[in-house]
Design an enzyme around this catalytic site. Structure first.
Site, PDB file in Angstrom:
ATOM      1  N   GLY A  55       3.707  -7.555  -0.030  1.00 51.90           N
ATOM      2  CA  GLY A  55       2.495  -7.987  -0.775  1.00 51.90           C
ATOM      3  C   GLY A  55       1.215  -6.983  -0.559  1.00 51.90           C
ATOM      4  O   GLY A  55       1.329  -6.274   0.470  1.00 51.90           O
ATOM      5  N   GLY A  57      -1.679  -6.081   0.921  1.00 49.33           N
ATOM      6  CA  GLY A  57      -2.362  -6.383   2.420  1.00 49.33           C
ATOM      7  C   GLY A  57      -3.857  -5.911   1.964  1.00 49.33           C
ATOM      8  O   GLY A  57      -4.533  -6.316   3.024  1.00 49.33           O
ATOM      9  N   GLY A  91      -7.498  -5.484   6.010  1.00 51.90           N
ATOM     10  CA  GLY A  91      -7.491  -5.460   4.464  1.00 51.90           C
ATOM     11  C   GLY A  91      -8.442  -4.418   4.082  1.00 51.90           C
ATOM     12  O   GLY A  91      -8.723  -4.183   3.231  1.00 51.90           O
ATOM     13  N   ARG A 148      -8.792   1.278  -8.526  1.00 47.44           N
ATOM     14  CA  ARG A 148      -7.576   1.713  -9.227  1.00 47.44           C
ATOM     15  C   ARG A 148      -7.569   1.308 -10.609  1.00 47.44           C
ATOM     16  O   ARG A 148      -7.671  -0.109 -10.911  1.00 47.44           O
ATOM     17  CB  ARG A 148      -6.328   1.602  -8.200  1.00 47.44           C
ATOM     18  CG  ARG A 148      -6.640   1.934  -7.038  1.00 47.44           C
ATOM     19  CD  ARG A 148      -5.318   2.303  -6.233  1.00 47.44           C
ATOM     20  NE  ARG A 148      -4.415   1.371  -6.108  1.00 47.44           N
ATOM     21  CZ  ARG A 148      -3.241   1.249  -5.148  1.00 47.44           C
ATOM     22  NH1 ARG A 148      -2.758   2.275  -4.806  1.00 47.44           N
ATOM     23  NH2 ARG A 148      -2.533   0.088  -5.063  1.00 47.44           N
ATOM     24  N   ARG A 155       5.721  -3.214  -9.422  1.00 46.23           N
ATOM     25  CA  ARG A 155       6.537  -2.304  -8.686  1.00 46.23           C
ATOM     26  C   ARG A 155       8.129  -2.587  -8.905  1.00 46.23           C
ATOM     27  O   ARG A 155       8.479  -3.868  -9.247  1.00 46.23           O
ATOM     28  CB  ARG A 155       6.260  -1.986  -7.272  1.00 46.23           C
ATOM     29  CG  ARG A 155       4.741  -1.789  -6.977  1.00 46.23           C
ATOM     30  CD  ARG A 155       4.175  -2.834  -6.013  1.00 46.23           C
ATOM     31  NE  ARG A 155       2.738  -2.362  -6.045  1.00 46.23           N
ATOM     32  CZ  ARG A 155       2.102  -1.683  -5.371  1.00 46.23           C
ATOM     33  NH1 ARG A 155       2.806  -0.836  -4.771  1.00 46.23           N
ATOM     34  NH2 ARG A 155       0.904  -1.488  -5.645  1.00 46.23           N
ATOM     35  N   ASP A 240       8.678  -0.545  -2.638  1.00 48.92           N
ATOM     36  CA  ASP A 240       7.332  -1.133  -3.314  1.00 48.92           C
ATOM     37  C   ASP A 240       6.481  -0.164  -3.528  1.00 48.92           C
ATOM     38  O   ASP A 240       5.316  -0.643  -4.149  1.00 48.92           O
ATOM     39  CB  ASP A 240       6.903  -1.812  -2.023  1.00 48.92           C
ATOM     40  CG  ASP A 240       6.780  -1.209  -0.776  1.00 48.92           C
ATOM     41  OD1 ASP A 240       7.998  -0.761  -0.168  1.00 48.92           O
ATOM     42  OD2 ASP A 240       5.673  -1.142  -0.272  1.00 48.92           O
TER      43      ASP A 240
END
Length: 578
Positions: A55, A57, A91, A148, A155, A240
């Site tokens: 996931g 992170g 994070g 981004r 994915r 991923d």
């Protein structure tokens, strides 16, 4: 420029205020109207083993923006703090890795390679501690957030959340037996990002899913062919980190290859070379196999495996050769022998330690006429882009202590099971080869190396000249053909790429509070195929400094201002990205 996708452009007079406001939103300190932040849950095969739930992170999805041209763009903040999937981490991302992602996302876009984009890079006075090389030497680094932008960040690993217990690792996905979610995800992905497939097979889901898998197989094959043609190494091709729409995604320990080495490993923590440059095509195919497994029962494995076998290699080879023909200016004929010519070029590059980008860039100035003095000048130019004796000594320097190596060799003989836990035969053979090469280099003079390199290049250039002659014979106007050839080559062979040493100089300046070098490099990478004005100025400055520089300070300045298309300096070989 990527912000224009979202319709964000400020007039020059309002730029400062607009930037200050944007920094608030794109650092995650203020929420955009209508935004519903979420972190994405996915699984993945990392370095070949199923890792279970991973996931986002360190990434936070903000929502989708309808751009001025009617396209939908997902926006995401990377490094904005804790998410439900941060596990033991914080994070956060740091300035060093964020600048690399920011610059490379844009570099790839302007090279014409499918990629996620980077809109902003916001840095902070807050610091986090990072052990950069995992060697027990942590340091404080500034927190940084990258915006981004992509059509989607879904994915291959997004579909692995349904994976039952893995027989090797004992891990499983968090959504085992939830085929209802898998159906929902497939419906969403295909109807949103592959609408023509949805339309053509709306009444047969198996056929629709097969057509989707065939398309993502071909897109992935073409993507990795593009990478190989510019010498780009991703570094962490886990499932991923593979995009469901065929984009380059997740810029971590990537690297553009300088000296051509098919076994080049850009990721300092890839100990087995799983993601080496020459392994990328087969690894992407392996990852597609894992996606195929994740789509069962909505797409039976016997259908997807057949698609993968029939489509992937053929599409990769076709696209790779098409691109290589353009890089070599073979614009008129498509001959079977072209594949061999490309292989022999790469072999010559490997033998001479040629700079991948600069050798290709130089080839457009090769004259087909057989004037010996011109050929001699051209050979001088080519060999100047080959590795020096010093560079080769650094490249082939043995990496193991001799006592460690002899222990490993004894262990391989006496206890193969124990040896398999701590080393591989390939690694040992590579080290033995390194020792042999290093020992030969001790006797090699610069003059011997130059004459050997010239001989290798002369042999290949003769084959290239014969092939170009066939092009000339097939056209009525040789001059017009040559103009077109040079034009095609110059729009397929970049002059500027994001070399590690260029990124490092920009990072070091930014870490000292000077962001001008990041902006300079970004400008340069927006026009990778053209000689840049700022480069011409730098080149002149360096030439002047070279004539007068005596103080060490000048040498340092010149190190930082080495021309952006130069072969990397010797200190760059010490750079390690993990």
């Amino acid at each position: 420029p990527a912000l224009a996708l979202l319709g964000l452009e400020a007039p020059a007079a309002e730029r400062e205020a607009a930037e200050a406001e944007a920094a608030q939103y794109f650092s995650g300190n203020r929420l955009l109207a209508g935004s519903e932040p979420a972190a994405h849950c996915y699984c993945g095969h990392q370095f070949g083993s199923f890792a279970g739930q991973l996931g986002d992170g360190a990434a936070m999805y903000l929502g989708e923006v309808l751009g001025p041209r009617g396209e939908r763009w997902e926006i995401q903040l990377k490094g904005a703090g804790l998410t439900p999937f941060s596990r033991q981490a914080d994070g956060r991302k740091v300035l060093r890795s964020s600048i690399r992602e920011f610059l490379c996302s844009e570099a790839m876009f302007h090279l014409g390679i499918p990629t996620t984009r980077a809109g902003t890079c916001v840095t902070s006075d807050s610091k986090v501690v990072r052990d950069v090389f995992y060697d027990g030497n942590p340091k404080s680094e500034r927190c940084t957030v990258v915006l981004r932008i992509a059509s989607t960040f879904i994915r291959f690993g997004s579909f692995e959340i349904f994976k039952p217990t893995d027989e090797y690792t004992g891990r499983k996905g968090p959504s085992v037996n939830r085929n209802d979610i898998r159906i929902q995800m497939l419906d969403y992905v295909i109807s949103t990002f592959y609408p023509e497939i949805q339309e053509a097979y709306s009444d047969n889901s198996i056929q629709r899913n097969a057509a989707f898998f065939k398309e993502i197989t071909k897109r992935t094959a073409r993507l990795v062919a593009e990478w190989q043609c510019v010498g780009f190494c991703h570094g962490v091709l886990n499932t991923d980190n593979m995009s469901i729409v065929g984009l380059t995604i997740d810029y971590g320990p990537f690297g553009f290859m300088d000296r051509y080495d098919p076994e080049h490993i850009c990721n300092g923590s890839d100990n087995t070379g799983r993601y080496a440059y020459n392994k990328q095509p087969e690894i992407c195919k392996w990852n597609l196999g894992k996606l195929a497994e994740a789509l069962v029962p909505e797409l039976p494995l016997e259908i997807s495996e057949l698609i993968l076998e029939e489509e992937y290699d053929a599409e990769f080879e076709k696209h790779y050769l098409q691109k290589m023909r353009k890089k070599l200016g073979l614009i008129q004929l498509e001959l079977e022998e072209d594949s061999k010519l490309v292989s022999e070029l790469l072999e010559t590059m490997h033998l001479t330690g040629g700079d991948f980008t600069n050798i290709f860039y130089l080839l457009s100035s090769f004259s087909v006429g057989s004037d010996p003095s011109k050929l001699e000048d051209f050979l001088e130019d080519l060999t100047s882009q080959c590795a020096s004796v010093e560079e080769l000594k650094v490249a082939f320097k043995p990496q193991m202590d001799p006592r460690q190596l002899s222990m490993m060799l004894m262990l391989a003989q006496s206890n193969p099971q124990l040896f398999a836990l701590i080393g591989t035969k390939a690694n040992i053979n590579k080290e033995l080869e390194r020792i042999e090469q290093f020992s030969k280099l001790q006797q090699l003079t610069a003059a011997d190396l130059l004459s050997r390199n010239k001989r290798h290049w002369k042999e290949w250039l003769e084959k290239y000249r014969v092939r170009l002659q066939k092009e000339i014979e097939s056209v009525s106007d040789a001059d017009a053909w040559n103009t077109d050839r040079v034009k095609v080559m110059n729009s397929n062979n970049p002059k500027y790429i994001l070399r590690n040493y260029i990124a490092q100089n920009a990072i070091e300046a930014a870490e000292n509070g000077d962001f001008s070098e990041v902006r300079n490099v970004l400008k340069l990478l927006e026009n990778p195929f053209q000689e840049a004005e700022c480069f011409r100025e730098v080149k002149e400055d360096v030439e002047e400094e070279g004539a007068t520089a005596t103080a060490p300070a000048c040498a340092q300045e010149t190190r930082n201002r080495l021309s952006y298309c130069s072969k990397p300096p010797l200190w760059a070989s010490e750079l390690c990205v993990t």
